[in-house]
Every structure is written in structure tokens, then in C-alpha cells.
Design an enzyme around this catalytic site. Structure first.
Site, short mmCIF file in Angstrom:
data_model
loop_
_atom_site.label_atom_id
_atom_site.label_comp_id
_atom_site.label_asym_id
_atom_site.label_seq_id
_atom_site.Cartn_x
_atom_site.Cartn_y
_atom_site.Cartn_z
N GLU A 1 0.80 -1.20 0.00
CA GLU A 1 0.00 0.00 0.00
C GLU A 1 0.85 1.27 0.00
O GLU A 1 0.54 2.22 -0.68
CB GLU A 1 -0.92 -0.02 1.21
CG GLU A 1 -2.07 0.95 1.01
CD GLU A 1 -2.98 1.00 2.21
OE1 GLU A 1 -2.82 0.15 3.11
OE2 GLU A 1 -3.82 1.90 2.25
N ASP A 2 1.91 1.26 0.79
CA ASP A 2 2.61 2.52 1.05
C ASP A 2 3.99 2.65 0.43
O ASP A 2 4.74 3.55 0.80
CB ASP A 2 2.80 2.70 2.58
CG ASP A 2 1.49 3.01 3.26
OD1 ASP A 2 0.56 3.41 2.53
OD2 ASP A 2 1.40 2.84 4.48
#
Ligand code: MN
Length: 714
Positions: free
Chosen positions: A77-78
Site C-alpha cells: 500500500e505505502d
């Protein structure tokens, strides 16, 4: 709190000496690389978060795959790492879990309620896959809510509410008492800070008194245990603020009347000891029969087992005492994770009854895709509000609060539900819609000719009953349609016999029907019944090739249109059909819709759930959805109640203008000296734009109320 990898490593080695440290180290290294320049809101290095999540998973003594995935859970996600990168380095199992966690975090909407519905749906769907996705998600949320401090109030409340309404109940359903308790405690503190402080202060006032009482009880129970020569651990606690809050709210009483403010747990090694301890305690002090519960014989639906009893000392002090075995204790704290140890090595717990509820939910969602309705019914079902009722033979049945005899009947057996006629509760005949209470003894009277009716749907609260009733109604509707199809077919066969002297045996007829590629005769007749398979020339020619099919009078078919609006909606797979948008609910792009065939106006598109189609026969309703095509303006009509002051109207029109929407009509009417009603019709592209405009209306000074209205007056 764990801040370094070696601390995590030691924690894991303590319960799992053979753990694959290489794998864990590699996961740590990649995660550290992925998050290297990132900071938490607390300004700490980001790695504190994945390490803490992994540490919570290690507290549950999970396998190395779960912990590695826990370390990596925010990487896709990051950071620039992709799912493929993770799969290349760690294999498919870990990549799938991390991807599962990532998918739950991605929410496509800003609307709070929609976002909750989406999260919930994703969590429940993930449950059918690898349960470790949920365990990581719960650990993730637990650490996030522990560290909410640096965020502004609005964001803290939003996360706390979601945690209280979705994450904690899921933990409860999975029997993970310890995590559930902490999720609740933390959320309560952020969501209702005033109530939290007030209750904490009240409890603090009694704290010294409470400890003296609990210590005295501990000594007394210790004496009983040694007298009976039973080995057991005792521990005590004061009820948690959130539980006190709920109790005070529900019963509208003061802290003095909370029965289980002071509680003790006695943990021993065998079930026999549990009952022996209970007997001895009941002999020593009077207990309150209504508050005595035997969850050992009848576990809760999440497999919680324990004996609960409330005693009163001669001084009038009440204590709740819970008696259980060590194993039951572990299950009550860890739930599904207790059966899910590093040594078991499988992520799929198909046989676990705690997942049955989730399966019911998924089924329910399939048959009822409206997200808001889904959220409401699941939330209702998630609340740990259970009642315990009895069959005449004394078997205990576990139901939800608000359940009726119909729920009870379906809980016994679907046949009992399908044929229930009336109910006898505590030896009194009652209507089927009567709400049951804990302790009720229920007898269901069945009759062969009794069948579920759509009314029943209003009286049931359990998803199981709802689903079975809906399935029954669908089945009867299908039977009705098939009968209609059979009648139509019989008429055709009679006509061919009369006109052409054509007689076909039953076997031959069946063969011809199956040559039309239907899985079975029923679905063929059903399609005839709904008109999905029209009795037209090509059909007759295919079925009776020996006879030249007659020219049939043309049945007007929906004609195709080419304007953008007509490309924007797809009805049963067909685009460009002739239709009109219903004036009552005036659907706009993005809202769930359904087509309705009417005699006078042909195909009309309504919003799903529009009251004007509530009683329309299912066969006249057609699946409809929005296509990506067509940039269309939809008209909507709103009524705004505003404080009448100079500039009020300008402020409203400024909202629509700012959002690039055209006002078609605007009327203003004085209600009284200070307030006015403004009715305006304007155009929007889709639901998203409408939501934006609604939100702006709400925040416009002077606007007191906004209501969406029928497009055309009745
Ligand atoms: Mn996270």
C-alpha cells in the site's frame, strides 16, 4: 512496546523455537527498506507500526507466515513494492495475505456509512479466504487505535467509531475476547471522552473500597478451594468503563445497581472442578438465579464457555464469579487464534463453527446486494446481544435479541420454520411476531399446509431465518413462473395438434426442449413464463421443424435509441433500450436501479427500493445497471429550509454553480417570518457530484434542512 527486531525475534522463539528466522529477518529487512523514509503521525519511524503488529500476532502465538505477512502488511500500500515483488521474494502464500490486507484498506468512497459498508463487506469476504488476513487486520487496527493521540479529534472519532462498530464486533464473533476488549476500551475513550472521564472518576471514587471487597472475596474463595482440595487460579477485576457505560445506558440505573461491577474469575483444570467450585460457592453465599448462566453446557455462538454466577454477601455486596477451565479461558481470550497455532500450518478453517456466521453473511449479501441494507442488517447481527431460550425438552437455543418464534423455528430446523403455524411460549399461545426473552420455553406448532409469507420477513431478526424465508419465496415464485410457462407450452402443443395433426410423445418433446440448451425443463418453462424466451417464429420453427412456422402478429419490442441517456443504462445485458426515468425517485447515475415493465409507459427505470415498485411482481422487474458510456445530465429536485435573510438564495445558487451544475428551476416560499422554503431543480452528472452538492448545502450558513423530493409533483 517492541521497537527492535531482536525483541520480536525473542518473543517468537519463546513459543516457537524452530521458527524460520531467515524468513522473518528478510521480511523485516524489506519492510524497513520500503518504509525507510516514512514517519508515523507521532513522528516515530514508520517501522514501529509493522513491528508492533507483528508483536501482537506473536502474542497470539501465530505461525511465521502470519508474522512475516504482518511485518509486510503496509508494504504494497505505502511503498513502490508491488504484489509481484513480494511474491518473488516470499512466495505466493505471503503475497496473497499481504494483498488481502491491502485490499481491505483501499476504500473507494468518502461517505462514512458507505465506507463502513465497504470495509465490512471486504472483511467478511476475506474471511472465506485466508483467516490470517483478518487476524493481521485486527492487529493493525489495534496498534493504530492505541496510537491515535496525534490525530485531530474528527479523525480520531471516525476511526474509533469504525472500530467500535465493525472491528470489535468481528473480534467478538471470532471469540477473540482480549483483542475485542482492548479495541472497545480504546475506541470508547476517543469516541465518548466525557462519558469515559465521568465513569472513570466514579469508579475511582470507589476504587479503594472495591479492592478491599475483592481481596476479601479472594481469601474466602481460596479457603473454599483448599477445603475441597481443588487447584485453581483466581483473578479479579472491576468492570470496564465501556461495559459500565452500556449497562447504565441500557437500564437507566446508577453504578450501585450494576451487578457485575466487581468480578472474579476462577480458572481450574477440569470441567468437573468447575461444577464443584460452583456448587461450593452457591452453598457458601446466596446467588441470584436469574443471573446464573451455564455457558459450558451451552457455549455462546462464538464458542465462549464459562459458568457465570452472581452472589450476594451478608453485607449486601454483589460479585459476578466466572468459573472455567484453562482451556476455556484461552479460547475466550484468543478465540479462533487459539485453534490457529504455528504448528497447524493451514490458513483455512472451513470446519470452524465461528465462521458459520460469516458464511451466512456472505450468502445474505449475495441475495441482497444493497450495501446500506447490508450494513444495517450485519451491524444488527454483530451486536453481542444474545438471548437463551428453551425447547420444551430443555434444549437451549441461542438467538439474537429481538428474535421471534419464527427465528426460533428456523434455528431448530428449516422444515420447522417453513411450516410453522403458531407458537406456545411459556405455555401460552402467542402470535408468531412476539419478541422472545431469555428463559422463555417455546413450542412451535407446525402444519403441512403452512408456508412462509413475505410478512414473516418483518418479524425475524436472525439472518438465517431471513435467508431461508427469502429463498422459499423465490422458489415459489419460480414454481409459479414455470407453471405459467407450462400452460403456455400446452396451449402451443394443442394448437399444433389441432391445426397440423402433430402429436409428439413426451420423450420426444423433452428431447426437443433439451436441444434448446436448457439445463433442465424447469428453467425452460420458467423462461417461457417470464417471457424471456418469447414464443415467436424462430422458437416455433426450432421446436417443430417439420412444420412451417406461422407468421405471428408482431409483438412490439423495445426499440433501440441512440441518445447518450439510452446508452447510459444496461437492462438485462442490453444497451440502448427505450425507457424513461421514473419521476418519483428520479434515479441518477451511480445509484442502484431496477427496470420495471409497465402497461402504459413501457420500461421505466426506478431507484432500487423506490416505494412505488414495492408491490410490483418480480417478473416485471428487470435487472438494470449503469454503463460507463454517455455523459448525461440528470435532473434532481431538492427542498431546502433556510433562514430567510438577504443573500440566502445567492448562497444556495453559489453551491450549485461552484459544482458546475445548472439550475433548471427555483422557487421560494415564505414559511414564517424567519424561514423560507426553497425548491430547486438542478442537473447533476452522477451520484458523486450530488453528494458533493448535498455536503455543501449542509455546510451553507442558514440552511436548516435539505430533502430530496419527487421530480414531478404527484
Ligand atoms: Mn498498518
Amino acid at each position: 512496546m517492541i521497537k527492535r527486531f531482536y525483541e520480536l525475534q525473542e518473543k517468537i522463539l519463546a513459543y516457537y523455537p524452530e521458527a524460520n528466522l531467515e524468513l522473518l529477518k528478510k521480511a523485516y529487512t524489506i519492510a524497513a527498506d520500503a518504509h525507510q523514509s516514512q514517519l508515523r503521525a507521532s513522528k516515530e519511524p514508520y517501522m514501529v507500526h509493522p513491528l508492533s503488529v507483528a508483536s501482537i500476532l506473536a502474542d497470539l502465538r501465530l505461525d511465521e507466515i502470519s508474522i512475516a505477512a504482518g511485518l509486510l502488511h503496509d508494504v504494497i500500500e505505502d511503498s513502490p513494492y508491488s504484489r509481484e515483488d513480494i511474491e518473488k521474494r516470499f512466495g505466493k502464500e505471503i503475497a496473497d495475505i499481504v494483498w488481502g490486507v491491502t485490499k481491505i484498506s483501499k476504500i473507494s468512497t468518502m461517505d462514512v456509512e458507505d465506507a463502513q459498508a465497504e470495509t465490512l463487506k471486504k472483511m467478511i469476504v476475506a474471511m472465506t479466504g485466508d483467516i490470517r488476513v483478518i487476524l493481521i487486520k485486527l492487529a493493525d487496527r489495534l496498534h493504530n487505535i492505541r496510537t491515535l493521540g496525534p490525530f485531530r479529534e474528527e479523525k480520531r472519532k471516525k476511526i474509533a467509531r469504525e472500530t467500535l462498530e465493525i472491528y470489535a464486533p468481528i473480534a467478538y464473533r471470532l471469540g477473540m475476547g482480549k483483542i475485542k476488549d482492548e479495541l472497545e476500551d480504546q475506541s470508547f475513550m476517543h469516541l465518548y471522552p466525557d462519558d469515559f472521564q465521568r465513569i472513570k472518576a466514579e469508579v475511582n471514587d470507589r476504587y479503594d473500597w472495591a479492592i478491599v471487597q475483592l481481596e476479601a472475596l479472594k481469601t474466602e474463595v481460596g479457603k473454599i478451594l483448599s477445603e475441597y482440595r481443588i487447584q485453581a487460579d483466581t483473578e479479579y477485576r472491576i468492570k470496564r468503563p465501556i461495559s459500565i457505560y452500556r449497562k447504565l445506558q441500557r437500564q437507566n440505573i446508577g453504578l450501585d445497581r450494576v451487578y457485575d461491577l466487581l468480578a472474579m474469575r476462577v480458572i481450574t483444570d477440569t470441567v468437573a472442578n468447575c461444577y464443584a467450585i460452583m456448587g461450593a460457592i452457591h452453598q457458601r453465599w446466596p446467588h441470584i438465579p436469574a443471573r446464573w448462566r451455564d455457558f459450558i453446557t451451552t457455549p455462546k455462538s462464538n464458542q465462549y464457555r464459562s459458568i457465570h454466577t452472581t452472589i450476594i454477601t451478608p453485607e449486601g455486596v454483589k460479585f459476578e464469579i466466572q468459573i472455567r477451565t484453562f482451556e476455556m479461558h484461552q479460547v475466550s481470550e484468543e478465540g479462533i487464534a487459539a485453534h490457529w497455532k504455528y504448528k497447524e500450518g493451514v490458513g483455512f478453517l472451513d470446519h470452524d463453527t465461528r465462521l458459520e456466521w460469516f458464511r451466512d453473511m456472505i450468502e445474505h449479501h449475495r441475495s441482497n446486494p444493497d450495501p446500506k441494507e447490508f450494513l444495517t442488517s450485519v451491524k444488527k447481527d454483530l451486536t453481542p446481544n444474545e438471548i437463551y431460550v428453551f425447547t420444551p425438552k430443555g434444549k437451549v437455543v441461542n438467538l439474537k435479541g429481538g428474535a421471534t418464534p419464527i427465528d426460533f423455528a428456523y434455528a431448530i430446523h428449516s422444515e420447522v420454520g417453513d411450516h410453522c403455524k403458531s407458537a406456545v411460549v411459556n405455555e401460552k399461545m402467542v402470535p408468531l411476531r412476539t419478541v422472545l426473552n431469555s428463559g422463555d420455553v417455546i413450542e412451535i406448532v407446525t402444519a403441512k399446509n403452512c408456508r412462509p409469507s413475505s410478512d414473516w420477513l418483518k418479524y425475524v431478526t436472525t439472518i438465517r431465518a431471513k435467508r431461508r424465508i427469502a429463498a422459499y419465496l423465490q422458489k415459489t415464485e419460480n414454481v409459479r413462473l414455470a407453471e405459467r410457462g407450462k400452460r403456455l407450452m400446452a396451449r402451443v402443443v394443442r394448437e399444433y395438434h389441432k391445426k397440423h395433426k402433430l402429436t409428439l410423445g413426451e420423450g420426444e418433446m423433452e428431447r426437443r426442449i433439451s436441444s434448446l440448451h436448457y439445463p433442465d425443463a424447469d428453467s425452460f418453462f420458467r423462461d417461457l413464463g417470464t417471457g424471456k424466451r418469447p414464443i415467436d417464429r424462430p422458437f416455433l420453427q426450432a421446436l417443430f421443424p417439420e412444420i412451417q412456422a406461422p407468421q405471428l402478429p408482431r409483438i412490439p419490442r423495445p426499440t433501440r435509441r441512440l441518445d447518450p441517456l439510452h446508452r447510459a443504462i444496461v437492462v438485462e445485458g442490453i444497451q440502448d433500450l427505450e425507457f424513461s426515468l421514473a419521476k418519483c425517485c428520479a434515479p441518477i447515475k451511480g445509484e442502484p436501479i431496477v427496470g420495471c415493465i409497465t402497461a402504459s409507459r413501457g420500461l421505466v427505470i426506478h431507484r432500487k427500493g423506490c416505494p412505488s415498485i414495492a408491490s410490483v411482481m418480480a417478473s416485471r422487474l428487470k435487472d438494470a445497471s449503469w454503463s460507463d458510456a454517455g455523459d448525461v445530465a440528470f435532473q434532481v429536485r431538492y427542498e431546502l429550509i433556510v433562514i430567510d435573510r438577504p443573500g440566502a438564495l445567492t448562497a444556495i445558487t453559489a453551491v450549485t454553480a461552484a459544482s458546475d451544475s445548472n439550475i433548471k428551476q427555483i422557487e421560494q416560499e415564505q414559511i414564517n417570518q424567519n424561514t423560507a422554503r426553497v425548491v430547486l431543480t438542478f442537473e447533476v452528472r452522477d451520484q458523486a457530484q450530488l453528494r458533493e452538492i448535498e455536503a455543501h448545502f449542509r455546510s451553507t450558513t442558514g440552511v436548516q434542512q435539505i430533502n430530496r423530493r419527487r421530480l414531478a409533483p404527484r
